[in-house]
Enzyme design. Sequence first.
Site: not given
Length: 221
Positions: A6, A31, A33, A35, A64, A66, A136, A174
């Site tokens: 990540s 990966h 992330d 957000m 991913h 979020m 998660m 994760d």
Amino acid sequence: MRIAPSILSADFANLARDVHEVEQSAIDLIHIDVMDGHFVPNITMGANVVKALRPITDAELDVHLMVEEPDHLLPAFIEAGSNIITVHAEACTHLHRTIQTIKEAGVKAGVALNPATPVGLLKPVLADLDDVLLIMTVNPGFGGQHFIHSMLDKISEANDLITFRKLLAKIEVDGGINAETLPLCKKAGAEMFVAGSSIFGVPDRRQAIDALRQSAAEPES
Ligand code: DX5
Ligand code: ZN
């Protein structure tokens, strides 16, 4: 098994260097992330980062999301070259539609579950997942948190459902994944392992990835 470093814990001022470094360990996925400061209390990166990384790596880009109601962001992430787009079940009003939108674009669709969300919620759409069921193992929002051990039962439950129905979904975990927690998750049925701080938080990333692989190879007791 697949390891997905990540980049949340990478050096953002040297992102290409860090991605190339982990690529030398033959990792399969990077990966990413994303957000939004609403679904989780943090803001990170957007589709422009996926677009920038796409030409510099052969690894699959595992995005991913979020974010609240991700549908309006999907075109940008698809266009940017994402290989897998994972949305949170808790963030989608029309989860089935969101999964279909991702798949119709030729991208693999994943669904993520927060620690407090039961696996049973996904039963109606589990057969639609062609790659990732992301469990998660921390509350999403930050790197470097402690693994929540009670998630091991949830991984086993998801694995039983997938195995019984002979589905394609693979369990990805994760949060707090390191050489101690990876083998526990693998034993419970996980096949994809996201690791941020245990890879990018140490000086020798190659050694860190080797340690993760070796931890999985150890005989299970
Ligand atoms: C957390 C993110 C993770 C994070 C994991 O919300 O989804 O991908 O980068 O970081 P570590 O491995 O440090 O727990
Ligand atoms: Zn993540």
